[in-house]
Design an enzyme around this catalytic site. Structure first.
Site, mmCIF file in Angstrom:
data_model
loop_
_atom_site.group_PDB
_atom_site.id
_atom_site.type_symbol
_atom_site.label_atom_id
_atom_site.label_comp_id
_atom_site.label_asym_id
_atom_site.label_seq_id
_atom_site.Cartn_x
_atom_site.Cartn_y
_atom_site.Cartn_z
ATOM 1 N N ARG A 1 -23.503 25.979 37.954
ATOM 2 C CA ARG A 1 -22.293 26.211 38.749
ATOM 3 C C ARG A 1 -21.173 26.818 37.920
ATOM 4 N NH1 ARG A 1 -24.554 21.455 40.606
ATOM 5 N NH2 ARG A 1 -23.252 20.219 39.222
ATOM 6 N N GLU B 1 -27.228 10.103 29.213
ATOM 7 C CA GLU B 1 -27.211 8.651 29.353
ATOM 8 C C GLU B 1 -28.542 8.068 28.837
ATOM 9 O OE1 GLU B 1 -26.214 7.535 33.290
ATOM 10 O OE2 GLU B 1 -26.118 5.390 32.803
HETATM 11 P P1 AMP Z 1 -20.822 15.770 31.435
HETATM 12 O O1 AMP Z 1 -21.658 16.370 30.342
HETATM 13 O O2 AMP Z 1 -21.023 14.282 31.560
HETATM 14 O O3 AMP Z 1 -19.359 16.138 31.305
HETATM 15 O O4 AMP Z 1 -21.371 16.359 32.807
HETATM 16 C C1 AMP Z 1 -20.936 17.597 33.244
HETATM 17 C C2 AMP Z 1 -22.018 18.360 33.968
HETATM 18 O O5 AMP Z 1 -22.716 17.555 34.910
HETATM 19 C C3 AMP Z 1 -21.396 19.506 34.745
HETATM 20 O O6 AMP Z 1 -22.177 20.664 34.528
HETATM 21 C C4 AMP Z 1 -21.411 19.049 36.189
HETATM 22 O O7 AMP Z 1 -21.772 20.108 37.032
HETATM 23 C C5 AMP Z 1 -22.423 17.906 36.254
HETATM 24 N N1 AMP Z 1 -21.877 16.685 36.893
HETATM 25 C C6 AMP Z 1 -21.639 15.491 36.285
HETATM 26 N N2 AMP Z 1 -21.182 14.566 37.141
HETATM 27 C C7 AMP Z 1 -21.084 15.179 38.346
HETATM 28 C C8 AMP Z 1 -20.646 14.764 39.667
HETATM 29 N N3 AMP Z 1 -20.196 13.517 39.920
HETATM 30 N N4 AMP Z 1 -20.667 15.673 40.663
HETATM 31 C C9 AMP Z 1 -21.122 16.930 40.431
HETATM 32 N N5 AMP Z 1 -21.552 17.387 39.235
HETATM 33 C C10 AMP Z 1 -21.540 16.529 38.199
#
Ligand code: AMP
Length: 176
Positions: A59, A96
């Site tokens: 995205r 995780e």
């Molecule tokens: P992070 O590495 O934990 O910051 O996760 C970010 C990535 O996971 C991004 O590319 C987001 O598109 C996806 N992502 C994580 N949590 C969500 C959520 N609640 N809704 C949509 N996309 C998410």
């Protein structure tokens, strides 16, 4: 602030697994004014000249490419490992459970290129932090990152800021 954009983002509970509130930007993309407003507002927050806008699969690509146009910048793709056809460099990051790897073309940016990092959402910041490490390994200068959505309770934006990056987000949602 940006409540008009927030209203265009749909929340799907328990996707892709129980307990996750999935923030779905497809409804924002479908709205012509919303889509244009995201790009205009992100562009207004850009601090200084940018040579390349780097988007994170998948995205992040949409917003990175759209933003690159008004910035007169190129668009650099950061993909899951194994998807890019040319020679790549990669970076691992913790999930995780387990780990993942992102990659970019080794020759995608000239040394010292000013790169703005973009994704749709920042949660824990693990993906974005790995992208910053990857871009810097490629020789890029990365000082700013932008996300349409922040999940502040997960601390990712804070983590990047603590690392010295300017981080801008348009909309935030409490919780996970
Ligand atoms: P992070 O590495 O934990 O910051 O996760 C970010 C990535 O996971 C991004 O590319 C987001 O598109 C996806 N992502 C994580 N949590 C969500 C959520 N609640 N809704 C949509 N996309 C998410």
């Amino acid at each position: 602030m940006n409540d008009d954009l927030k209203a265009l983002i749909r929340t799907i509970p328990d996707f892709p697994k129980p307990g996750i509130q999935f923030r779905d930007i497809t409804t924002l993309l479908l709205d012509p004014r919303g889509l244009a407003a995201v790009v205009e507002r992100m562009a207004a927050l850009v601090d200084g000249p940018v040579d390349l806008v780097a988007g994170i699969e998948a995205r992040g690509f949409l917003f990175a490419a759209a933003l690159a146009v008004p910035l007169s910048a190129g668009c650099l793709l950061i993909r899951k490992d194994g998807k890019l056809p040319g020679a790549t460099i990669a970076e691992d990051y913790a999930l995780e459970y387990g780990q993942d790897r992102i990659a970019m073309h080794a020759d995608a940016c000239a040394p010292g290129a000013r790169v703005l990092l973009v994704d749709d959402l920042i949660a824990t910041g693990g993906t974005a932090a790995a992208a910053v490490r990857l871009l810097r390994k490629a020789g890029a200068t990365v000082t700013q990152a932008q996300f349409v959505i922040d999940l502040p309770d997960l601390g990712g934006a804070h983590r990047l800021r603590a690392d010295g990056l300017r981080v801008d987000t348009l909309v935030s949602f409490e919780g996970h």
